[in-house]
Design a protein around this motif. Structure first.
Motif, short mmCIF file in Angstrom:
data_model
loop_
_atom_site.label_atom_id
_atom_site.label_comp_id
_atom_site.label_asym_id
_atom_site.label_seq_id
_atom_site.Cartn_x
_atom_site.Cartn_y
_atom_site.Cartn_z
N LYS A 70 0.63 -1.19 0.25
CA LYS A 70 0.10 0.13 -0.07
C LYS A 70 1.00 1.22 0.06
O LYS A 70 1.77 1.26 0.64
N ASP A 71 0.40 2.37 -0.69
CA ASP A 71 1.29 3.44 -0.97
C ASP A 71 2.71 3.29 -1.17
O ASP A 71 3.55 4.00 -0.48
N ASP A 72 2.79 2.34 -1.99
CA ASP A 72 4.21 2.34 -2.34
C ASP A 72 5.29 1.32 -1.26
O ASP A 72 6.54 1.54 -1.31
N LYS A 73 4.73 0.85 -0.41
CA LYS A 73 5.44 0.13 0.70
C LYS A 73 4.74 -0.91 1.11
O LYS A 73 3.56 -1.33 0.88
N TRP A 74 5.73 -2.09 1.50
CA TRP A 74 5.04 -3.48 2.29
C TRP A 74 4.92 -3.03 3.80
O TRP A 74 5.93 -2.73 4.47
N PHE A 75 3.97 -3.47 4.09
CA PHE A 75 3.28 -3.53 5.73
C PHE A 75 3.05 -5.04 6.08
O PHE A 75 2.33 -5.74 5.47
N GLN A 76 3.53 -5.11 7.42
CA GLN A 76 3.07 -6.59 8.05
C GLN A 76 1.50 -6.40 8.55
O GLN A 76 1.23 -5.21 8.90
N ILE A 77 0.89 -7.42 8.33
CA ILE A 77 -0.35 -7.64 9.19
C ILE A 77 -0.36 -8.31 10.28
O ILE A 77 -0.06 -9.56 10.39
N GLU A 78 -0.69 -7.80 11.44
CA GLU A 78 -0.41 -8.38 12.83
C GLU A 78 -1.37 -9.75 12.93
O GLU A 78 -2.69 -9.38 12.58
N PRO A 79 -0.91 -10.95 13.39
CA PRO A 79 -1.73 -11.94 13.50
C PRO A 79 -2.48 -11.71 14.76
O PRO A 79 -2.08 -12.17 15.82
N ILE A 80 -3.72 -11.44 14.80
CA ILE A 80 -4.55 -11.28 16.05
C ILE A 80 -5.56 -12.57 16.11
O ILE A 80 -6.32 -12.82 15.28
N PRO A 81 -5.29 -13.23 17.13
CA PRO A 81 -6.29 -14.31 17.33
C PRO A 81 -7.90 -14.07 17.37
O PRO A 81 -8.19 -13.23 17.64
N ASP A 82 -8.41 -15.19 16.65
CA ASP A 82 -9.70 -15.13 16.27
C ASP A 82 -10.63 -13.96 15.64
O ASP A 82 -11.61 -13.66 15.53
N THR A 83 -9.36 -13.46 14.68
CA THR A 83 -9.86 -12.57 13.61
C THR A 83 -9.53 -13.12 12.13
O THR A 83 -8.77 -13.94 12.11
N LEU A 84 -10.15 -12.50 11.31
CA LEU A 84 -9.65 -13.22 9.94
C LEU A 84 -9.61 -11.92 9.11
O LEU A 84 -9.77 -10.81 9.40
N ILE A 85 -8.83 -12.17 7.94
CA ILE A 85 -8.11 -11.15 7.03
C ILE A 85 -8.98 -11.37 5.77
O ILE A 85 -8.69 -12.44 5.27
N LEU A 86 -9.87 -10.52 5.28
CA LEU A 86 -10.67 -10.60 3.98
C LEU A 86 -9.70 -9.75 2.95
O LEU A 86 -9.82 -8.73 3.19
N ASN A 87 -9.32 -10.43 1.86
CA ASN A 87 -8.82 -9.36 0.78
C ASN A 87 -9.60 -9.53 -0.63
O ASN A 87 -9.94 -10.69 -0.81
N LEU A 88 -9.52 -8.57 -1.37
CA LEU A 88 -10.17 -8.70 -2.69
C LEU A 88 -9.37 -9.43 -3.54
O LEU A 88 -7.95 -9.11 -3.81
N GLY A 89 -9.96 -9.87 -4.73
CA GLY A 89 -9.30 -10.72 -5.69
C GLY A 89 -9.48 -9.88 -7.03
O GLY A 89 -10.24 -9.15 -7.17
N ASP A 90 -8.83 -10.64 -7.97
CA ASP A 90 -8.91 -9.94 -9.58
C ASP A 90 -10.30 -9.91 -9.95
O ASP A 90 -10.97 -8.89 -10.54
N MET A 91 -11.07 -10.77 -9.79
CA MET A 91 -12.56 -10.84 -10.22
C MET A 91 -13.42 -9.77 -9.74
O MET A 91 -13.92 -9.08 -10.21
N LEU A 92 -13.10 -9.51 -8.32
CA LEU A 92 -13.72 -8.40 -7.64
C LEU A 92 -13.48 -6.97 -8.39
O LEU A 92 -14.31 -6.03 -8.52
N GLN A 93 -12.18 -6.88 -8.63
CA GLN A 93 -11.57 -5.47 -9.14
C GLN A 93 -12.31 -5.43 -10.52
O GLN A 93 -12.78 -4.26 -10.90
N ALA A 94 -12.71 -6.36 -11.26
CA ALA A 94 -13.14 -6.50 -12.72
C ALA A 94 -14.61 -6.07 -12.46
O ALA A 94 -15.28 -5.04 -13.02
N ILE A 95 -15.16 -6.88 -11.57
CA ILE A 95 -16.77 -6.66 -11.29
C ILE A 95 -17.02 -5.27 -10.84
O ILE A 95 -17.96 -4.71 -11.28
N SER A 96 -15.82 -4.62 -10.10
CA SER A 96 -16.23 -3.19 -9.75
C SER A 96 -15.76 -2.12 -10.52
O SER A 96 -15.94 -1.08 -10.19
N ASN A 97 -15.54 -2.55 -11.80
CA ASN A 97 -14.95 -1.50 -12.61
C ASN A 97 -13.59 -0.90 -12.11
O ASN A 97 -13.60 0.36 -12.23
N ASP A 98 -12.87 -1.39 -11.52
CA ASP A 98 -11.64 -1.10 -10.74
C ASP A 98 -11.90 0.04 -9.61
O ASP A 98 -11.01 0.62 -9.13
#
Length: 344
Positions: free
Chosen positions: A243-271
């Motif tokens: 993000k913003d031309d940098k790499w960031f770690q995502i903290e592993p917090i117990p009992d939470t989930l990380i949801l990320n968007l994929g290529d299909m959703l980018q196309a579906i949303s017209n970018d």
């Protein structure tokens, strides 16, 4: 530091872990773990938090536009199920490498190592130990699991847990996607086929302990081809997003989930929403486990977008496989984007 079970590692990983200085190096490093953990926490990026029980569409839209991923809380998955999945994952991965290969012979699951499951594991041998991905895993098509019953009770218990987990993830993905359809003002009827529960599958990953962690990747930088991906990571970190031309770690917090968007959703949303680039760093001090759910458009569903030529996920997948075979990497959505003048 956890004790390494080298017999469970794919052979190419064992070679790196058996170098003469490994034990002395490991002992020296383990004493510094607490200090390193405290320092690394400063590198974590506070990604948006979305509460599934009190879903705020404005907050969801902002997270999707500006981040491409978010942390999900109050997701409704029993904590006992998450714990059992983690425990069973460790048991399965602790089996010998040969046992894991034999495990999938008559199973809908497949076993892979050295790649993110985009290419056959055998192709890793030609890449050399410094260039392969430091990962092994099981690919689990959820729709086929009910037809499979293992003789081994440990494997069969794992199957039942994955089936139950898959039902929860399908519920979550459907709920989130419907909210996205609303925030994007998409045609509800047309959007019905853009996410199909029948396409869902799970990948269970182990990133072996790696003493050359600065010289290789657990998984190279990439975007997911899915509509949505939902990650359950254990306490060992290493997941990073761009993000913003940098790499960031995502903290592993117990009992939470990380949801990320994929290529299909980018196309579906017209970018309007972005498919997020991410990667995984291997760890010098211990093994990392994670479980990820992926879901896709229905078979034959044609994605209609003002930015891209009409295509199905099968079209996209075939192009990705061809690019990996011919040029060595995934090009992705750019293969389907309209030219600047609007012509095909």
């Amino acid at each position: 530091m956890s004790e390494m079970n080298l017999e469970s590692y794919p052979p190419v990983f064992r070679q790196q872990s058996e170098s003469p200085h490994v034990q002395d190096q490991a002992q020296a490093q383990s004493s510094d773990l607490d200090d390193i953990a405290k320092e690394s926490i400063q590198e974590y990026d506070p990604i948006p938090l979305i509460d599934l029980q009190c879903l705020n569409l404005d907050e969801l839209g902002e997270a999707c536009k500006h981040w491409g991923l978010f942390r999900l809380v109050n997701h409704g998955i029993p904590l006992t199920l998450l714990r059992q999945l983690q425990d069973h994952s460790k048991k399965i991965f602790s089996l010998s490498f040969e046992s894991k290969e034999a495990l999938v012979i008559s199973s809908p699951m497949s076993y892979f190592w050295g790649t993110p499951a985009l290419t056959p594991s055998g192709d890793s041998l030609s890449r050399g130990p410094q260039n392969i991905n430091w990962v092994e895993g099981f690919n689990v098509p959820l729709g086929q699991l009910s037809q499979f019953q293992a003789e081994d009770p440990t494997i069969d218990s794992f199957r039942l847990l994955l089936e139950e987990y898959g039902r929860h993830l399908a519920r979550i993905a459907s709920t989130i996607f419907q909210a996205m359809v609303n925030t994007l003002n998409l045609n509800p009827e047309q959007s019905k086929s853009y996410l199909s529960e029948s396409t869902g599958f799970i990948r269970v990953y182990r990133y072996p302990q790696c003493f050359v962690a600065n010289e290789t990747w657990g998984m190279e930088a990439h975007t997911d081809s899915s509509v949505l991906s939902i990650l359950n990571q254990e306490q060992v970190g290493g997941f990073e997003h761009f993000k913003d031309d940098k790499w960031f770690q995502i903290e592993p917090i117990p009992d939470t989930l990380i949801l990320n968007l994929g290529d299909m959703l980018q196309a579906i949303s017209n970018d309007e929403y972005k498919s997020v680039k991410h990667r995984v760093k291997p760890n010098k001090y211990g093994e990392r486990y994670s479980i990820c759910y992926f879901v896709f458009p229905a078979e034959g569903s044609v994605i209609q977008s003002s930015k891209y030529k009409p295509f199905t996920y099968s079209d996209f997948q075939a192009q990705v496989q061809q690019d990996i075979k011919t040029i060595g990497f995934k090009v992705g959505l750019e293969r389907f984007r309209f030219k600047q003048n609007g012509s095909g």
